[in-house]
Design a protein around this motif. Structure first.
Motif, PDB file in Angstrom:
ATOM      1  N   PRO A 139      38.895 -62.326  -8.729  1.00 30.02           N
ATOM      2  CA  PRO A 139      38.686 -63.707  -9.192  1.00 30.02           C
ATOM      3  C   PRO A 139      38.685 -63.828 -10.709  1.00 30.02           C
ATOM      4  N   SER A 140      39.361 -64.875 -11.191  1.00 29.04           N
ATOM      5  CA  SER A 140      39.339 -65.171 -12.620  1.00 29.04           C
ATOM      6  C   SER A 140      38.750 -66.557 -12.880  1.00 29.04           C
ATOM      7  N   SER A 141      38.819 -67.459 -11.894  1.00 24.68           N
ATOM      8  CA  SER A 141      38.236 -68.786 -12.079  1.00 24.68           C
ATOM      9  C   SER A 141      36.743 -68.737 -11.763  1.00 24.68           C
ATOM     10  N   LEU A 142      35.999 -69.624 -12.369  1.00 23.75           N
ATOM     11  CA  LEU A 142      34.556 -69.672 -12.178  1.00 23.75           C
ATOM     12  C   LEU A 142      34.201 -69.869 -10.707  1.00 23.75           C
ATOM     13  N   LEU A 143      34.905 -70.780 -10.033  1.00 20.80           N
ATOM     14  CA  LEU A 143      34.627 -71.047  -8.619  1.00 20.80           C
ATOM     15  C   LEU A 143      34.845 -69.808  -7.755  1.00 20.80           C
ATOM     16  N   MET A 144      35.981 -69.144  -7.915  1.00 21.10           N
ATOM     17  CA  MET A 144      36.276 -67.973  -7.090  1.00 21.10           C
ATOM     18  C   MET A 144      35.349 -66.807  -7.412  1.00 21.10           C
ATOM     19  N   LYS A 145      34.922 -66.684  -8.681  1.00 24.40           N
ATOM     20  CA  LYS A 145      33.966 -65.633  -9.042  1.00 24.40           C
ATOM     21  C   LYS A 145      32.632 -65.834  -8.337  1.00 24.40           C
ATOM     22  N   GLN A 146      32.278 -67.066  -8.028  1.00 23.39           N
ATOM     23  CA  GLN A 146      31.037 -67.362  -7.321  1.00 23.39           C
ATOM     24  C   GLN A 146      31.137 -67.017  -5.836  1.00 23.39           C
ATOM     25  N   ILE A 147      32.359 -66.951  -5.307  1.00 25.54           N
ATOM     26  CA  ILE A 147      32.552 -66.716  -3.868  1.00 25.54           C
ATOM     27  C   ILE A 147      32.934 -65.274  -3.567  1.00 25.54           C
ATOM     28  N   PHE A 148      33.922 -64.718  -4.285  1.00 30.10           N
ATOM     29  CA  PHE A 148      34.502 -63.413  -3.945  1.00 30.10           C
ATOM     30  C   PHE A 148      34.282 -62.370  -5.029  1.00 30.10           C
ATOM     31  N   THR A 149      34.150 -61.108  -4.595  1.00 31.03           N
ATOM     32  CA  THR A 149      34.245 -60.002  -5.555  1.00 31.03           C
ATOM     33  C   THR A 149      35.713 -59.590  -5.662  1.00 31.03           C
ATOM     34  N   ASP A 150      36.408 -59.555  -4.522  1.00 31.16           N
ATOM     35  CA  ASP A 150      37.853 -59.327  -4.509  1.00 31.16           C
ATOM     36  C   ASP A 150      38.410 -59.630  -3.123  1.00 31.16           C
ATOM     37  N   ILE A 151      39.737 -59.692  -3.068  1.00 35.73           N
ATOM     38  CA  ILE A 151      40.464 -59.885  -1.807  1.00 35.73           C
ATOM     39  C   ILE A 151      41.549 -58.825  -1.766  1.00 35.73           C
ATOM     40  N   GLN A 152      41.648 -58.128  -0.646  1.00 37.34           N
ATOM     41  CA  GLN A 152      42.659 -57.091  -0.449  1.00 37.34           C
ATOM     42  C   GLN A 152      43.625 -57.567   0.643  1.00 37.34           C
ATOM     43  N   ILE A 153      44.922 -57.513   0.361  1.00 41.62           N
ATOM     44  CA  ILE A 153      45.937 -57.896   1.338  1.00 41.62           C
ATOM     45  C   ILE A 153      46.891 -56.723   1.487  1.00 41.62           C
ATOM     46  N   GLN A 154      47.229 -56.380   2.724  1.00 43.25           N
ATOM     47  CA  GLN A 154      48.166 -55.290   2.987  1.00 43.25           C
ATOM     48  C   GLN A 154      49.266 -55.790   3.899  1.00 43.25           C
ATOM     49  N   GLY A 155      50.454 -55.208   3.756  1.00 47.18           N
ATOM     50  CA  GLY A 155      51.535 -55.616   4.624  1.00 47.18           C
ATOM     51  C   GLY A 155      52.783 -54.805   4.450  1.00 47.18           C
ATOM     52  N   ILE A 162      44.017 -58.739   5.894  1.00 46.56           N
ATOM     53  CA  ILE A 162      43.360 -59.364   4.743  1.00 46.56           C
ATOM     54  C   ILE A 162      41.882 -59.022   4.813  1.00 46.56           C
ATOM     55  N   VAL A 163      41.318 -58.598   3.687  1.00 47.60           N
ATOM     56  CA  VAL A 163      39.875 -58.339   3.603  1.00 47.60           C
ATOM     57  C   VAL A 163      39.326 -59.198   2.464  1.00 47.60           C
ATOM     58  N   LEU A 164      38.380 -60.064   2.812  1.00 42.83           N
ATOM     59  CA  LEU A 164      37.718 -60.932   1.840  1.00 42.83           C
ATOM     60  C   LEU A 164      36.329 -60.365   1.573  1.00 42.83           C
ATOM     61  N   ASN A 165      36.104 -59.840   0.389  1.00 43.27           N
ATOM     62  CA  ASN A 165      34.792 -59.314  -0.004  1.00 43.27           C
ATOM     63  C   ASN A 165      34.063 -60.388  -0.791  1.00 43.27           C
ATOM     64  N   GLU A 166      32.951 -60.847  -0.246  1.00 39.14           N
ATOM     65  CA  GLU A 166      32.240 -61.974  -0.849  1.00 39.14           C
ATOM     66  C   GLU A 166      31.119 -61.510  -1.769  1.00 39.14           C
ATOM     67  N   LYS A 167      30.795 -62.357  -2.700  1.00 40.00           N
ATOM     68  CA  LYS A 167      29.821 -62.056  -3.739  1.00 40.00           C
ATOM     69  C   LYS A 167      28.450 -61.681  -3.172  1.00 40.00           C
ATOM     70  N   GLN A 168      28.008 -62.371  -2.117  1.00 40.43           N
ATOM     71  CA  GLN A 168      26.664 -62.120  -1.587  1.00 40.43           C
ATOM     72  C   GLN A 168      26.611 -60.918  -0.644  1.00 40.43           C
ATOM     73  N   GLY A 169      27.750 -60.199  -0.488  1.00 38.05           N
ATOM     74  CA  GLY A 169      27.750 -58.983   0.319  1.00 38.05           C
ATOM     75  C   GLY A 169      28.374 -59.124   1.692  1.00 38.05           C
ATOM     76  N   ASP A 170      28.723 -60.334   2.102  1.00 34.53           N
ATOM     77  CA  ASP A 170      29.403 -60.524   3.389  1.00 34.53           C
ATOM     78  C   ASP A 170      30.879 -60.167   3.226  1.00 34.53           C
ATOM     79  N   LYS A 171      31.535 -59.891   4.358  1.00 33.60           N
ATOM     80  CA  LYS A 171      32.937 -59.480   4.321  1.00 33.60           C
ATOM     81  C   LYS A 171      33.648 -60.028   5.549  1.00 33.60           C
TER      82      LYS A 171
END
Length: 193
Positions: A139-155, A162-171
């Motif tokens: 994340p580079s935007s303020l909003l996305m930084k509040q939600i995600f630590t990172d997103i991993q996409i493979q293909g 797709i793996v969505l790693n969220e700021k509060q520890g949920d995935k």
């Protein structure tokens, strides 16, 4: 001899064979439609076991996404440029859950190869090759930084996971299988998209 050596260096340089963002975009935007099954696991810090949902999806180029959850209960969502709608059994109804709307719109961009749209809110790092690539979104935007630590996409030819790693520890982990490209759409998918 020097020219031959320089030519060999250029031809066998790792940069020459690097898989580029432009190639990824072309790869993901080539099919007119992509259909298949999904398994989504939501890992919450507060629960010992993940919440698992399964179903089918249809992505129609420049039209939208139909997300048909089948287990543990039935729910159909469609994402189009006019917003996110839920099927109530008779008609499409606006879905007012904005948090979910942002995630699904982001998800649509991920599946369809809209990297330019993603770059507005994420730093993008691509690795691998056409048959096995990984895209990491930080994340580079303020909003996305509040939600995600990172997103991993493979293909490969299409997005496989797709793996969505969220700021509060949920995935959230989404796995796609039985994927078909450019096949006729079911009647419900045709009418929805």
């Amino acid at each position: 001899m020097k020219k031959f050596f320089v030519l060999c260096c250029l031809l066998f340089s790792p940069l020459t064979f690097a898989f580029s963002e432009a190639e990824l975009i072309t790869l993901l935007q080539t099919p007119q439609n992509v259909q298949g099954n999904f398994t989504q696991q939501r890992f919450l810090k507060s629960l010992a076991k993940p919440i698992t949902t399964q179903g089918k999806f249809t992505l129609l180029a420049k039209k939208g996404l139909l997300w048909q959850m089948e287990k543990p209960f039935t729910n159909q969502l469609r994402v189009k440029t006019d917003g996110i709608m839920q099927w109530d059994g008779k008609q499409w109804v606006a879905n007012g859950n904005m948090g979910q709307a942002q995630q699904i719109s982001l998800f649509l961009g991920l599946l369809s190869g809209d990297i330019s749209g993603l770059k507005a809110q994420f730093e993008v790092a691509l690795s691998g090759e056409a048959k096995n690539w990984q895209l990491t979104l930080t994340p580079s935007s303020l909003l996305m930084k509040q939600i995600f630590t990172d997103i991993q996409i493979q293909g490969d030819e299409v997005v496989k996971a797709i793996v969505l790693n969220e700021k509060q520890g949920d995935k959230t982990h989404i796995q796609f299988d039985h994927i078909q490209q450019n096949q006729p759409l079911a009647a419900f998918a045709q009418s929805a998209l």
